[in-house]
Design an enzyme around this catalytic site. Structure first.
Site, PDB file in Angstrom:
ATOM      1  N   HIS A  58      15.713 -44.234 -13.635  1.00 48.44           N
ATOM      2  CA  HIS A  58      15.657 -43.384 -12.438  1.00 48.44           C
ATOM      3  C   HIS A  58      14.786 -43.999 -11.351  1.00 48.44           C
ATOM      4  O   HIS A  58      14.070 -43.265 -10.655  1.00 48.44           O
ATOM      5  CB  HIS A  58      15.122 -41.995 -12.800  1.00 48.44           C
ATOM      6  CG  HIS A  58      16.130 -41.144 -13.538  1.00 48.44           C
ATOM      7  ND1 HIS A  58      17.203 -40.570 -12.911  1.00 48.44           N
ATOM      8  CD2 HIS A  58      16.221 -40.795 -14.853  1.00 48.44           C
ATOM      9  CE1 HIS A  58      17.917 -39.889 -13.802  1.00 48.44           C
ATOM     10  NE2 HIS A  58      17.353 -40.015 -14.987  1.00 48.44           N
ATOM     11  N   ASP A 107      12.843 -40.236 -18.827  1.00 46.38           N
ATOM     12  CA  ASP A 107      14.104 -39.725 -19.372  1.00 46.38           C
ATOM     13  C   ASP A 107      15.269 -40.654 -19.048  1.00 46.38           C
ATOM     14  O   ASP A 107      15.211 -41.452 -18.116  1.00 46.38           O
ATOM     15  CB  ASP A 107      14.387 -38.340 -18.797  1.00 46.38           C
ATOM     16  CG  ASP A 107      14.403 -38.361 -17.275  1.00 46.38           C
ATOM     17  OD1 ASP A 107      13.557 -39.078 -16.683  1.00 46.38           O
ATOM     18  OD2 ASP A 107      15.258 -37.696 -16.670  1.00 46.38           O
ATOM     19  N   GLU A 108      16.325 -40.515 -19.818  1.00 41.76           N
ATOM     20  CA  GLU A 108      17.630 -41.106 -19.519  1.00 41.76           C
ATOM     21  C   GLU A 108      17.559 -42.588 -19.118  1.00 41.76           C
ATOM     22  O   GLU A 108      18.058 -42.976 -18.059  1.00 41.76           O
ATOM     23  CB  GLU A 108      18.318 -40.300 -18.392  1.00 41.76           C
ATOM     24  CG  GLU A 108      18.507 -38.839 -18.754  1.00 41.76           C
ATOM     25  CD  GLU A 108      19.121 -38.010 -17.609  1.00 41.76           C
ATOM     26  OE1 GLU A 108      19.868 -37.077 -17.905  1.00 41.76           O
ATOM     27  OE2 GLU A 108      18.845 -38.324 -16.435  1.00 41.76           O
ATOM     28  N   VAL A 109      16.936 -43.393 -19.968  1.00 45.58           N
ATOM     29  CA  VAL A 109      16.831 -44.817 -19.665  1.00 45.58           C
ATOM     30  C   VAL A 109      18.065 -45.542 -20.190  1.00 45.58           C
ATOM     31  O   VAL A 109      18.358 -45.502 -21.388  1.00 45.58           O
ATOM     32  CB  VAL A 109      15.557 -45.408 -20.305  1.00 45.58           C
ATOM     33  CG1 VAL A 109      15.471 -46.898 -20.022  1.00 45.58           C
ATOM     34  CG2 VAL A 109      14.322 -44.669 -19.804  1.00 45.58           C
TER      35      VAL A 109
END
Lengths: 654, 654
Positions: free
Chosen positions: A244, A307-309
């Site tokens: 992100h 998050d969400e790597v």
């Protein structure tokens, strides 16, 4: 001074006629009598005082003036109407775990607010403001004795200022609204693929190339932190890394795991650009940046996202793969864990405690880490078992556009967290609602937060047993109006947006339709695959309240008014919709709404006349009505509900 | 580039479907084609530029973004959509008589705005903003060629900030709205009996004792002047002397004609306290104060009020009577004339030209004095004959709560001013609408100014022949919505005020009633004799729009919807009104509204069925309906109008 007649549980209070409190207090005893609120109403601070309390009292008076229209002229008052008494200021900054309790005694002759700290007194003032209603002869507060304190010490709202820009005024007015329902943490999501929103003097290309000019100056940040502190609210910043982070790379591409030049992301989703966790220069950069940010954000907690790597670029990079081998790191999860530990060390040096989303939970984290869970209570229970503290955000995603009742039904201590022992339970600090803003602009954001946030605030503050959904909804209605006077625009922006849809013509027929619809859940919007940050959010779906304000328990009189309005609306709507691209997509909805009105009217006729209903008629109408549940133009007809209920009761009477 | 098909007069343009312009331009030629307005819309300044123009273009883009919801990303545009070309900046300050003309050519391939000055370009941008409408496939502007310039050089709005406090934000948003309808003077009424509203560093007790803390700091004033300048608006301050000055005496009682200690006035009316015009100390004080204010307000014009001077204290004072004798002054009128001349000398030294209300017109005034007339064109004609310039405010008193059509019908060059020769006519500079705020608070003031002010702005800007009332009303409706995007709250504050009346319950039934009423004219409110600055302005009369938005020419479908809504509303209204002091006074109105709905429905049935109408029925209904014209709770039922019209047309068909 006042007679204690009987003690009602919080839930019973709610069921009584009278003012709506949200969150409900721990204990409230209604008494006889009313305290009149008129132009000589006056607040006196007795004993201990500090500038934060004094400012709080001034705000309280000015807010009362806005709500009631009364020009308060306290100099004419002979005696205090409300006396505020604190023992001590409490911590100078809003602080996790500080005492927020208060006691409020109101009789017909005056009111007395006692609190151990300034923050407690502010919470009590917020309660007082909710108690004011217009009575038979003027504004008044019914006599009551309230004893109150929060259930959880961490009651937050996360605001994403990256996907769509949220100016300082948006933050200010939402802080005011947060304080009014006793929330105490603003979690400020300040960087993401679509924008880096804080001025860095050390690395100015972050905001210069990563924000299109939409960022908070350091002065803005100091102002917001101070504004929040005045209201007993902590500000916890989030800089989301290592994923992100596309916006960082526009100015500092050397931080990225893949070579190349980067642009601010305009689409929504999870993207491949990721910070390179293997270069020492990365940590040097972070060390300097976080040192700068640590001063700007004085709260001891600091959020690194995590998050969400996506590990695509890690896998593609020979250097990174090489690093993993050299350092005995087994795959991407471990690589992120390594990164987290390095960042945590940097934060430690700044005296900060690290927070991250579920994904950061990995071996080697410092024991004081706080895990914020979007996955569920299971994650929190596991984290607690490992010694970590946690916050629940699962179930509190405001952008998902679910009813207040849904969020209200989620408890941080339910599910896997239900059976934890006292020690582990204490590690669950509370929760945070999340306002992600891919499909939300500054114009619509308040309506996506409020009033539903107030129901979640009750979940975080009030005793666990307070969970009656009908009581919550009965109070949410007036609380939503109370919130207007705090300055949030969840209702104020509705009118202009309706006027926009109507293209400058009288928007009455658009209002009738918009009042009767709700945006679809977020997944539906995602599935249209056409959204980017360049797509205007100016349609019916953006205008409609997330939860329709149609009456929840209408009587037959109200239903007849509603149904005939719907039935008559379509002809007027069609006139407006002509040659107007904003309304055209809603024409089939308007047609369905008229049909629902007609069916509803006929059903009412049957019910009220007592005439026998042909069985086929009911079946056919139910089929028709159920067919109208399908979303059109990304909204659903909330109007289906009361008509379906009426048909059901007709069917059951046969 | 574009085809000139035929030239339409301004009036014909208005009658065409399409965008509503207000004020109407001098010449407008509609062309074939549409210019699309989407996210790549871009404005380029060609040739000459200055910071004021650049800021104006930025505001224009951001206003377009607010109105349309489109996130403009001009960096993606390949070519300019709108080119702005000025010859010269023009005067650095907004200046009386500066060239405000512009030419705007819009075709499907682009738009071109040409103006001799920055101010002219700002006027052209305001026109462009009004042209944008939602079309069949997106926002668009219809191709057109416009040539425009103002009729009068002085087009003002007077805002009274003394009777009720008007914060800087109120001034800011109204300046934005003023600019959008091409007004160019803010006349700021800064002192009166009820408050002295500007910080004086030389005489600080003026604001310290005379304003209850509600005053503009010098920084505020500089900000407002600058804000106005950026929008091509002059700021003319008014300090009303020698009457209307009670607030001055709270801190400086020695200025008064009668000894004593003074308090801020809380009532409305004309009061006896008056500056002593016979003491030299008075002029020394004024000399110092006006020197300070002259710097703060850079415009060369300076207003000294001079209206409604009561001479009671002059007559009662032996010293003042003695002074008159010694100086051969024959009575109070001459004494005020002496005062005016002395003040005018002081202003001259500061390079200021004096303005005053009718009453200042007296022998010995400097020939450059400007007379502002609340009395009528006769005063202006007389003043012009004596060589003075004049401004009309008679007929433009917004606080009188008259329909837009009434104000629109008043022309500065009508009546006694009609037959003046060219030279004398040129002395009538224009006009100013007046917003006195005895019965108006910051919350309601925008709705008392807008949208009616826009009609008056057209009177001041557009050619004399532009006077069709129906055309004006047809355009006023969309213009009122356009004004929302300028930030004024004439519509935005309506919802919260309705919610206030409903005491936090859903306000639908209150809205139905409020939509159908209008406040009575101001005289009625004055006659109640109960108003002071302490009386809350929170009632139905304060909430209702000065001019109801009921459709002016409803068809039968619309009427049936309206009537059935009114008919059904009373039962719902009664439920809300129970025990609510704000609604109780409106119960008889609500009952009458329901009766009007029933009568209207029956009349429609007769009309549509063609069945014969009993003669008595019509007579009875007309009597009933006419009886409902009487005001109740200081409002009138605008709903009477369409019902009476329907009955009339029924009667005429017999």
């Amino acid at each position: 001074m006042f007679r204690t007649l009987f003690i009602l549980s919080a839930f019973h209070i709610a069921a009584c006629a009278g003012p709506a409190l949200m969150p409900l207090p721990v204990k409230a005893v209604p008494l006889d009598g009313k305290l009149a609120i008129d132009s000589v109403f006056r607040v006196t601070i007795a004993g201990h005082t500090d500038p934060r309390l004094e400012a709080g009292v001034r705000r309280f008076i000015s807010r009362l003036g806005r709500e009631t229209g009364i020009p308060f002229t306290p100099e004419k008052a002979t005696a205090a109407t409300l006396t505020v008494e604190t023992r001590d200021s409490g911590p100078a900054d809003a602080t996790l775990g500080e005492d927020e309790s208060y006691r409020l005694d109101i009789s017909s002759s005056g009111a007395h607010l006692v609190a151990p700290t300034t923050t407690g007194a502010l919470r009590g003032l917020a309660t007082f403001a909710q108690l004011i209603v217009p009575g038979p002869s003027g504004y008044q507060v019914a006599a009551i004795a309230i004893d109150d304190h929060p259930r959880f010490p961490w009651r937050g709202l996360m605001i994403d200022a990256s996907r769509h820009w949220m100016p300082v005024q948006m933050i200010e007015r939402n802080l005011d609204a947060m304080a009014s329902v006793k929330l105490n943490v603003l979690h400020w999501h300040l960087s993401d693929d679509q924008g880096f929103r804080v001025e860095s003097k050390r690395f100015p290309r972050l905001q210069e190339l990563g924000s299109e000019g939409n960022f908070y100056t350091q002065q803005d940040v100091r102002h917001v932190v101070d504004y929040a502190r005045g209201r007993g609210i902590r500000v916890v910043p989030e800089f989301d890394i290592p994923g992100h982070a596309t916006s960082w790379f526009t100015g500092y591409p050397e931080l990225a795991s893949a070579k190349g030049s980067y642009q601010i992301e305009r689409k929504w989703g999870i993207f491949e650009p990721t910070i390179d966790p293997t270069r020492e220069e990365t940590y040097k950069f972070l060390e300097e940046l976080l040192a700068e940010m640590a001063v700007l954000f004085p709260d001891p907690y600091f959020h690194i996202g995590g998050d969400e790597v996506k590990d695509t670029h890690w896998k593609q990079s020979p250097a990174i793969q090489d690093f993993e081998k050299t350092h005995g790191i087994n795959g991407s999860r471990e690589l992120q864990a390594y990164f987290n530990r390095r960042v945590q060390e940097i934060l430690k040096k700044q005296g900060k405690t690290m927070i991250g989303w579920d994904e950061v939970l990995s071996p080697g984290l410092a024991p004081d880490t706080v895990i914020q869970s979007w996955r569920g209570q299971q994650s929190l229970a596991e984290a607690a078992a490992k010694g970590y503290r946690g916050l629940l955000s699962f179930g509190y995603y405001l952008d998902h556009i679910r009813p207040a009742g849904y969020h209200y039904g989620i408890d941080p201590l339910d599910g896997a967290a239900k059976d934890l022992d006292e020690k582990l339970t204490a590690r669950i600090l509370g929760g945070e609602a999340c306002m992600w803003v891919e499909y939300v602009s500054e114009e619509t954001v308040d309506s996506r937060i409020w009033p539903r946030m107030a129901a979640i605030a009750e979940r975080f503050w009030s005793p666990r047993e307070v969970k009656d959904v009908e009581s919550m909804y009965a109070r949410l209605e007036p609380i939503s109006r109370k919130l207007e006077w705090e300055g949030v625009k969840h209702r104020a922006n509705y009118g202009p947006m309706l006027d926009r849809l109507a293209g400058g013509q009288p928007s009455g027929p658009v209002r009738v339709l918009a009042d009767a619809v709700e945006p679809t859940e977020i997944q539906r919007r995602r599935d249209t695959h056409r959204y980017t940050s360049l797509v205007p959010l100016n349609r019916l779906v953006d205008t409609a309240h997330p939860e329709s304000e149609l009456p929840r328990h209408p009587d037959h009189t109200e239903l007849r008014v509603l149904f005939s309005r719907w039935s008559q609306n379509h002809a007027l709507f069609l006139k407006l919709a002509h040659d107007n691209f904003l309304l055209e997509e809603a024409i089939p909805l308007s047609k369905n709404l008229a049909a629902l009105g007609d069916i509803g009217l006929k059903a009412l006729d049957y019910l009220q006349s007592g005439k026998p209903v042909p069985e086929n008629w009911i079946k056919e109408q139910i089929a028709t009505v159920d067919g109208m549940k399908q979303p059109i133009a990304e909204v659903r007809l909330a109007a289906v509900r009361p008509v379906r209920e009426l048909l059901d009761s007709l069917a059951s009477q046969r």
